[in-house]
Scaffold this motif. Structure first.
Motif, PDB file in Angstrom:
ATOM      1  N   ASP A 192       0.837  -1.216   0.000  1.00 44.11           N
ATOM      2  CA  ASP A 192       0.000   0.000   0.000  1.00 44.11           C
ATOM      3  C   ASP A 192       0.861   1.251   0.000  1.00 44.11           C
ATOM      4  O   ASP A 192       0.539   2.252  -0.667  1.00 44.11           O
ATOM      5  CB  ASP A 192      -0.918  -0.012   1.204  1.00 44.11           C
ATOM      6  CG  ASP A 192      -2.038  -1.035   1.056  1.00 44.11           C
ATOM      7  OD1 ASP A 192      -2.226  -1.538  -0.055  1.00 44.11           O
ATOM      8  OD2 ASP A 192      -2.700  -1.360   2.086  1.00 44.11           O
ATOM      9  N   ASP A 200      -7.515   8.739   1.387  1.00 39.63           N
ATOM     10  CA  ASP A 200      -7.921   7.316   1.438  1.00 39.63           C
ATOM     11  C   ASP A 200      -6.735   6.407   1.750  1.00 39.63           C
ATOM     12  O   ASP A 200      -6.829   5.453   2.531  1.00 39.63           O
ATOM     13  CB  ASP A 200      -8.539   6.901   0.098  1.00 39.63           C
ATOM     14  CG  ASP A 200      -9.894   7.573  -0.137  1.00 39.63           C
ATOM     15  OD1 ASP A 200     -10.454   8.066   0.861  1.00 39.63           O
ATOM     16  OD2 ASP A 200     -10.362   7.566  -1.288  1.00 39.63           O
ATOM     17  N   ARG A 228      -6.322   3.976   4.898  1.00 44.87           N
ATOM     18  CA  ARG A 228      -6.129   2.536   4.702  1.00 44.87           C
ATOM     19  C   ARG A 228      -4.839   2.059   5.359  1.00 44.87           C
ATOM     20  O   ARG A 228      -4.784   1.029   6.029  1.00 44.87           O
ATOM     21  CB  ARG A 228      -6.135   2.224   3.211  1.00 44.87           C
ATOM     22  CG  ARG A 228      -6.048   0.715   2.925  1.00 44.87           C
ATOM     23  CD  ARG A 228      -6.313   0.400   1.467  1.00 44.87           C
ATOM     24  NE  ARG A 228      -5.383   1.058   0.573  1.00 44.87           N
ATOM     25  CZ  ARG A 228      -5.671   2.124  -0.178  1.00 44.87           C
ATOM     26  NH1 ARG A 228      -6.890   2.630  -0.159  1.00 44.87           N
ATOM     27  NH2 ARG A 228      -4.760   2.685  -0.963  1.00 44.87           N
ATOM     28  N   LYS A 287      -5.219   1.954   9.095  1.00 43.45           N
ATOM     29  CA  LYS A 287      -5.930   0.753   9.538  1.00 43.45           C
ATOM     30  C   LYS A 287      -5.024  -0.476   9.496  1.00 43.45           C
ATOM     31  O   LYS A 287      -5.057  -1.339  10.386  1.00 43.45           O
ATOM     32  CB  LYS A 287      -7.164   0.529   8.675  1.00 43.45           C
ATOM     33  CG  LYS A 287      -8.269   1.534   8.910  1.00 43.45           C
ATOM     34  CD  LYS A 287      -9.454   1.249   8.003  1.00 43.45           C
ATOM     35  CE  LYS A 287     -10.597   2.247   8.256  1.00 43.45           C
ATOM     36  NZ  LYS A 287     -11.756   2.004   7.358  1.00 43.45           N
ATOM     37  N   GLN A 288      -4.220  -0.532   8.404  1.00 38.64           N
ATOM     38  CA  GLN A 288      -3.320  -1.674   8.280  1.00 38.64           C
ATOM     39  C   GLN A 288      -2.285  -1.689   9.415  1.00 38.64           C
ATOM     40  O   GLN A 288      -1.937  -2.747   9.954  1.00 38.64           O
ATOM     41  CB  GLN A 288      -2.625  -1.646   6.918  1.00 38.64           C
ATOM     42  CG  GLN A 288      -3.564  -1.982   5.760  1.00 38.64           C
ATOM     43  CD  GLN A 288      -2.864  -1.857   4.418  1.00 38.64           C
ATOM     44  OE1 GLN A 288      -1.780  -1.278   4.329  1.00 38.64           O
ATOM     45  NE2 GLN A 288      -3.500  -2.380   3.383  1.00 38.64           N
TER      46      GLN A 288
END
Length: 425
Positions: free
Chosen positions: A120, A169, A173, A176-177
């Motif tokens: 990511d 975004d 993300r 959260k990861q």
């Protein structure tokens, strides 16, 4: 010539046990029998010691066997504890396997999270680089310094908004990861700790129960060794006891044989004397028979006791010899058919118990008997006269411990000179 004082009361006879020890030489006693009796007495003493030792050994064996049973019970319980510990160890092993599986999944989750986070981050960087290339940071100035159309300006504004949204975004993300990765790492640490604790607990519990089982086995082995020693002692003591019993049985048999030989020798002499008396009586009609002691003097004397259990030289001993040597009662003795004759005072009642006739009719060859005096008196009837008087031969009456005769005795006179009746063996 002065006459010896009359001995009133006859003889006192006590029951003599055939196994009485011989303490010194005796008249007419064979030296070999004395040695046998001495050996028998020593063996009986050894037997008593062996019995005590065997009893002690048996008691020790019983005690140690009880201890062994108790220790085996402890060992059995320890074995049950070990079995239970093994079950518990299997349960903990299963728990450990579960914890290790959790650890594996946690490791996989952390690795996957790290990989996803790196991906990511790389994608975010690539996206941002594109946006940067498509939108100048001097966009706000170019609006006033270039001939950019309104459409161009709208497009650049849209690219700027898209870049802003993409950045937002991606950050959310990635955040959260990171949060998930941190949670997975915590799970990983907890699973690792749980698996380690389960493994340590399982090993400690199994080791403790094995130690208890080993201690119980050692104790049981020690007690078993004691039991084995005590059993060997008991067997040895029993063997010694059996040996002593066999020795005593052998010696008793030899003593009995020697005694029987002496009795038979005395009986032979008695029969010879009786035959001589009968021949003398035949030659001397009208005279009383057995006016001499005959061969009674040759009767074996065992420390003052005759072969049939009466005191030698007493009235009962002489009368018993006459009964054995001249009547069908050749085996007559102090204890006959289980009845004790003992002192002369008992003879009438004892004779009736074994079926011998007792009455007041004198006859040659009968035993004259009275109860007066502390011990009574017996004599052998050698003659019966028409006036009712009798002739007797006897021991320990006129002559203390010796032979004597009396003629024309008024047996009905009572007292120490008369008699109560007659025993017809």
């Amino acid at each position: 010539m002065n006459k010896l004082p009359r001995i009133v009361g006859g003889s006192v006879v006590l029951a003599i046990v055939t196994t009485a020890a011989i303490t010194g030489p005796a008249h007419a006693e064979d030296s070999s029998e004395a040695k046998l009796r001495s050996a028998l007495a020593a063996s009986q003493k050894s037997l008593a010691t062996s019995k005590a030792q065997a009893a002690t050994a048996q008691q020790n064996l019983t005690t140690s066997q009880a201890r062994l049973a108790s220790q085996q019970s402890v060992l059995k319980q320890a074995g049950a504890d070990v079995a239970q510990a093994r079950v518990r160890d299997q349960e903990l092993g299963a728990k450990l396997a579960t914890a290790q599986e959790k650890l594996k999944k946690a490791d996989e989750a952390v690795a996957s999270g790290k990989k996803q986070l790196a991906s990511d981050r790389k994608r975010y960087a690539t996206t941002m680089n594109r946006l940067v290339q498509q939108s100048s940071p001097l966009q706000s100035v170019s609006v006033f310094t270039t001939n950019m159309t309104t459409t161009d300006m709208n497009q650049r504004t849209q690219w700027s908004s898209v870049a802003t949204n993409v950045s937002k975004d991606a950050v959310e993300r990635i955040s959260k990861q990171v949060t998930k990765l941190q949670a997975d790492e915590k799970k990983q640490a907890a699973a690792t700790k749980e698996a380690g604790e389960a493994k340590t607990a399982s090993a400690a519990h199994l080791e403790t129960t094995k130690s208890l089982e080993s201690e119980a086995k050692s104790a049981a082995d020690a007690v078993a060794a004691t039991v084995a020693l005590n059993k060997a002692d008991a067997e040895e003591a029993q063997a010694k006891l059996s040996s002593d019993r066999a020795k005593i049985a052998s010696l008793s048999k030899r003593v009995k044989a020697a005694r029987q030989a002496a009795i038979e020798a005395s009986n032979r002499l008695a029969r010879q004397a009786a035959a001589a008396e009968r021949r003398s009586a035949a030659r001397s009609a009208g005279q009383s028979s057995s006016s001499t002691p005959g061969s009674y003097g040759a009767v074996a004397n065992y420390n003052g006791v005759d072969p049939w259990g009466f005191y030698w030289g007493q009235c009962v001993s002489y009368a018993a010899w006459k009964v054995r040597s001249t009547t069908s009662w050749s085996s007559f003795e102090n204890y006959t058919n289980g009845v004790h004759f003992g002192n002369a005072v008992n003879w009438g009642a004892a004779a009736r118990q074994i079926g011998v006739t007792v009455n007041t009719r004198p006859a040659v060859g009968s035993v004259a008997w009275r109860t007066s005096g502390s011990a009574g008196h017996v004599a052998w009837v050698t003659g019966v006269h028409s006036d009712g008087t009798i002739d007797v031969s006897e021991y320990n009456y006129n002559v203390a411990g010796g032979f004597g005769t009396r003629s024309h005795v008024n047996w009905r006179s009572g007292g120490s000179s008369g008699f109560d009746g007659f025993i017809h063996f």
